[in-house]
Scaffold this motif. Structure first.
Motif, short mmCIF file in Angstrom:
data_model
loop_
_atom_site.label_atom_id
_atom_site.label_comp_id
_atom_site.label_asym_id
_atom_site.label_seq_id
_atom_site.Cartn_x
_atom_site.Cartn_y
_atom_site.Cartn_z
N ASP A 116 59.02 45.02 32.85
CA ASP A 116 58.25 44.01 33.57
C ASP A 116 56.89 43.90 32.90
O ASP A 116 56.01 44.73 33.09
CB ASP A 116 58.08 44.42 35.03
CG ASP A 116 57.36 43.33 35.81
OD1 ASP A 116 57.16 42.25 35.24
OD2 ASP A 116 57.00 43.59 36.97
N HIS A 117 56.74 42.85 32.07
CA HIS A 117 55.50 42.77 31.30
C HIS A 117 54.31 42.34 32.15
O HIS A 117 53.19 42.31 31.68
CB HIS A 117 55.66 41.85 30.09
CG HIS A 117 55.85 40.41 30.45
ND1 HIS A 117 54.82 39.62 30.86
CD2 HIS A 117 56.95 39.63 30.47
CE1 HIS A 117 55.28 38.40 31.12
NE2 HIS A 117 56.56 38.39 30.89
N ALA A 174 53.34 44.41 28.14
CA ALA A 174 52.75 43.09 27.91
C ALA A 174 52.43 42.93 26.42
O ALA A 174 52.70 41.89 25.81
CB ALA A 174 51.49 42.92 28.74
N TRP A 175 51.88 44.00 25.84
CA TRP A 175 51.55 43.95 24.40
C TRP A 175 52.81 43.79 23.57
O TRP A 175 52.85 42.99 22.64
CB TRP A 175 50.82 45.23 23.98
CG TRP A 175 49.33 45.06 24.02
CD1 TRP A 175 48.55 45.12 25.12
CD2 TRP A 175 48.48 44.79 22.90
NE1 TRP A 175 47.26 44.90 24.76
CE2 TRP A 175 47.18 44.70 23.41
CE3 TRP A 175 48.69 44.62 21.53
CZ2 TRP A 175 46.08 44.45 22.60
CZ3 TRP A 175 47.59 44.37 20.73
CH2 TRP A 175 46.30 44.28 21.25
N VAL A 208 49.44 31.49 28.61
CA VAL A 208 50.57 31.08 29.43
C VAL A 208 51.43 32.28 29.81
O VAL A 208 51.85 32.42 30.96
CB VAL A 208 51.42 30.02 28.70
CG1 VAL A 208 52.66 29.68 29.51
CG2 VAL A 208 50.60 28.77 28.44
N LEU A 209 51.68 33.17 28.84
CA LEU A 209 52.62 34.26 29.09
C LEU A 209 52.05 35.32 30.02
O LEU A 209 52.70 35.73 30.97
CB LEU A 209 53.06 34.90 27.76
CG LEU A 209 54.11 36.00 27.87
CD1 LEU A 209 55.41 35.47 28.43
CD2 LEU A 209 54.35 36.66 26.53
N THR A 210 50.83 35.81 29.72
CA THR A 210 50.30 36.92 30.50
C THR A 210 49.03 36.57 31.25
O THR A 210 48.59 37.34 32.10
CB THR A 210 49.97 38.12 29.59
OG1 THR A 210 48.90 37.75 28.72
CG2 THR A 210 51.17 38.55 28.78
N GLY A 211 48.40 35.44 30.92
CA GLY A 211 47.14 35.09 31.56
C GLY A 211 46.04 36.10 31.28
O GLY A 211 45.05 36.18 32.01
N GLY A 212 46.20 36.88 30.22
CA GLY A 212 45.18 37.87 29.86
C GLY A 212 45.44 39.21 30.53
O GLY A 212 44.76 40.18 30.24
N GLY A 213 46.40 39.28 31.41
CA GLY A 213 46.65 40.51 32.15
C GLY A 213 47.81 41.30 31.59
O GLY A 213 48.28 40.97 30.52
#
Lengths: 267, 289, 92
Positions: B143-144, B151-152, B229-234
């Motif tokens: 779960d990224h 996420a990285w 779009v993908l992570t919103g920086g988080g």
């Protein structure tokens, strides 16, 4: 045996490369409810409703037309201006040549966020907002330098003796350029045209800032669905698949130039 | 190559200069003007000197974003450049398979950047996405949106998937431009394929590789749409790269002055590094040729 | 044509005018006495124009470092930069 192993690795890479695109294709052929409720490797009930919506709703298909118009204008401007400039950089030494060459590239280095405001103001001052030519001109900022750089690389690979021989044979500069030089660098022109097309096609921030309705690009039309309540994944996927098509056609036309290269041995 | 000395060549460059300068110089000047003023609205502005630069330079979140940006761009270059060269070397030279590979490899490049992010959101979702479901199926909870590490990894996967084809295409075009005579000579000499690569292909690809490296460096350093779009920086701030942070200041808080100062510093960093890359690549080539 | 949105101030106007003047002066200098590439303490063979670029870029970084690391007036950094420009142009 060695060749087989190499092909196997390549095929494996291409399968990985295609997976996300396949997934988009898969989604585009399903309804939104179906996508969200079940995990399925292939569409069980194929529906073309998403594509029909795009082809019948003017707010969707006009986005494609707008994008294609400004991208084509941009590619033509970039190639026409960059060809002589790249020739100058590859053949001549003149005042400020190396500085000028590097300066061109610096135009790709500005972070867009803050530059968008003065961009909008500048194009408003000239009354260009919401026209195709505005986006095409703005995209020249990063495409023309790229075109000059790529073409210069290809032209430098051609020995200068060819130019000298042609001039001795009595060619004028334009004649030499069109008849002798262009065929030699056609693979470079093909590659450059593709890159100009591509970078202009996928750019969103400038295109969105400089347009409102008349010249609105497809990528901006797609963000509208993203912000709407509840994403329509199927529609978005169909639109995404359709954004690939024009570029795939372009690369199909230039593929021979890229694949053949230029047989310098003949000259 | 010895070049002709002629200042008339400027006339060939002039159209390019005019068309680029039109879009380049006035916006740049305006951003410089913004950076030393506090701007409240049209016509309402106060001169503040270098205050914004001081503020931005001492911003610890900016330092953090800068470090992440270096790590990200460094990884991108280390993975994509060698991988792109290997793929270009493997790609067929002629026939229908060459055409097919060229078209297929270019497909990821042709998708608008915000759409790339959107595809990958679905693609990596553990319930309805192929990648997410596959990894979950292997027994690894994926779960990224909650794990910075994942996420990285997801971002890097997306980035490599998206941009390696660019390096491969440029390298492929460079390889095709090498005259066949070189390979025939190498064959007669009985050179190994490694020697052919090191002494013929790599030096001949120097031009296109310089472009590929600079492009990948600049674009990955400026990356915005896909991670936004993908992570919103988080999650948290783990993937807040420079551009995402910049937009937070410029649009989120509408601090035009600090954002302009930030942009100029950002620009100077890219300018210096690109210049260094360019000089190094130029001189490496001279040493070998 | 209304250019109020460019938000000009006196310092930035002076800054850009100076840059333009330097570029014009460099061009004239180049026409009068063309320069030859040479190698100074910078590990590259450079022309006058290259040295100007290196000098300006490093001056920008001197200013940034000064602002980031010290609380003192920017004019001191400006003085250092001027001296550095002279050094780069003469011996670089």
């Amino acid at each position: 045996m060695k060749i087989k192993k190499r092909n196997f690795a390549l095929v494996f890479y291409f399968i990985l490369l295609m997976l996300p695109i396949y997934w988009m294709l898969n989604m585009s052929l399903r309804t939104n409810a179906d996508i969200l409720s079940t995990f399925s490797l292939y569409p069980k009930e194929i529906t073309f409703a998403n594509y029909m919506k795009i082809f019948t709703d003017p707010s969707w298909y006009s986005g494609y037309i707008n994008s294609i118009i400004y991208v084509s204008i941009n590619t033509v401007i970039s190639l026409v201006t960059a060809l002589p400039a790249a020739y100058a950089f590859s053949r001549y030494r003149f005042i400020g040549d190396s500085q000028m060459f590097f300066w061109l590239l610096t135009n790709r280095m500005a972070p867009a966020a803050v530059f968008l405001l003065p961009f909008f103001q500048l194009y408003s001052t000239f009354g260009l907002i919401d026209t195709h030519i505005a986006v095409a001109l703005a995209h020249c900022l990063f495409n023309v330098p790229l075109a000059v750089w790529i073409l210069e690389g290809f032209m430098s690979g051609i020995p200068k003796e060819i130019d000298e021989t042609a001039y001795i044979d009595g060619y004028s500069f334009p004649g030499f350029f069109a008849m002798v030089f262009m065929p030699l660098i056609r693979s470079g022109v093909g590659v450059t045209a593709f890159f100009c097309f591509m970078f202009s096609w996928v750019e969103l921030l400038l295109a969105r800032t400089l347009t409102t309705t008349e010249a609105k690009p497809i990528a901006a039309t797609m963000t509208r669905t993203v912000s709407a309540t509840g994403l329509d994944w199927g529609l978005l996927a169909a639109a995404g698949i359709l954004t690939i098509v024009p570029g795939a056609l372009v690369i199909w036309f230039v593929r021979n130039h890229m694949a053949k290269g230029f047989a310098m041995g003949r000259v | 190559m010895n070049k002709w000395e002629d200042n008339k060549a400027w006339f060939l460059v002039l159209p390019v200069f005019i068309i680029v300068a039109f879009s380049a110089i006035i916006p740049l000047m305006t951003v410089v003007n913004y950076s030393i003023q506090d701007i409240f609205g049209p016509g309402e502005r106060v001169f503040v000197g270098v205050e914004w630069f001081r503020e931005v330079l001492s911003d610890s979140r900016l330092h953090e974003a800068l470090l992440k940006q270096f790590l990200f761009s460094g990884l991108v270059l280390l993975i994509e450049i060698p991988l792109g060269i290997i793929i270009a070397l493997m790609m067929p030279k002629k026939g229908w398979s060459a055409s097919l590979s060229l078209v297929l490899i270019a497909l990821p490049l042709l998708i608008p950047w915000n759409v790339i992010g959107t595809i990958w959101i679905v693609f990596t979702r553990p319930d309805i996405g192929l990648l997410g479901a596959t990894i979950n199926g292997m027994g690894i909870p994926f779960d990224h949106t909650s794990s910075p590490m994942q996420a990285w990894i997801t971002l890097m996967l997306m980035e490599v998937w998206h941009w390696t084809p660019l390096v491969a295409l440029l390298a492929y075009a460079g390889l095709r431009a090498i005259p066949e005579a070189y390979f025939q000579a190498a064959k007669i000499d009985g050179a190994s394929s490694w020697a052919v690569f090191k002494y013929i292909q790599l030096p001949k690809m120097r031009g296109v590789l310089t472009i590929a490296l600079l492009l990948r460096f600049m674009d990955s350093f400026l990356i915005y749409a896909e991670p936004f779009v993908l992570t919103g920086g988080g999650p948290g701030n783990s993937t807040t790269f420079l551009s995402i942070y910049l937009v937070k200041i410029a649009v989120g808080q509408f601090d035009l002055g600090p954002a302009a100062a930030f942009s100029l510093i950002y620009f100077l960093i890219i300018l210096l590094l690109s210049w260094l890359f360019y000089q190094v690549l130029q001189n490496v080539g001279k040493g070998e040729a | 044509m209304n250019l109020e949105w460019m938000a000009w101030t006196l310092p930035t106007a002076i800054f850009f005018t100076t840059i333009v003047c330097i570029l014009i002066a460099m061009t004239i200098w180049q026409v009068i006495s063309p320069c030859i590439k040479r190698r100074g303490f910078i590990p590259l063979s450079t022309t006058r124009g290259d040295r100007l670029f290196i000098g300006l870029l490093s001056s920008a970084y001197i200013h940034l470092a000064w602002l980031g690391l010290t609380p003192f007036s920017i004019w001191i950094a400006f003085g250092f930069s001027l001296a550095w420009m002279v050094v780069v142009m003469r011996w670089g």
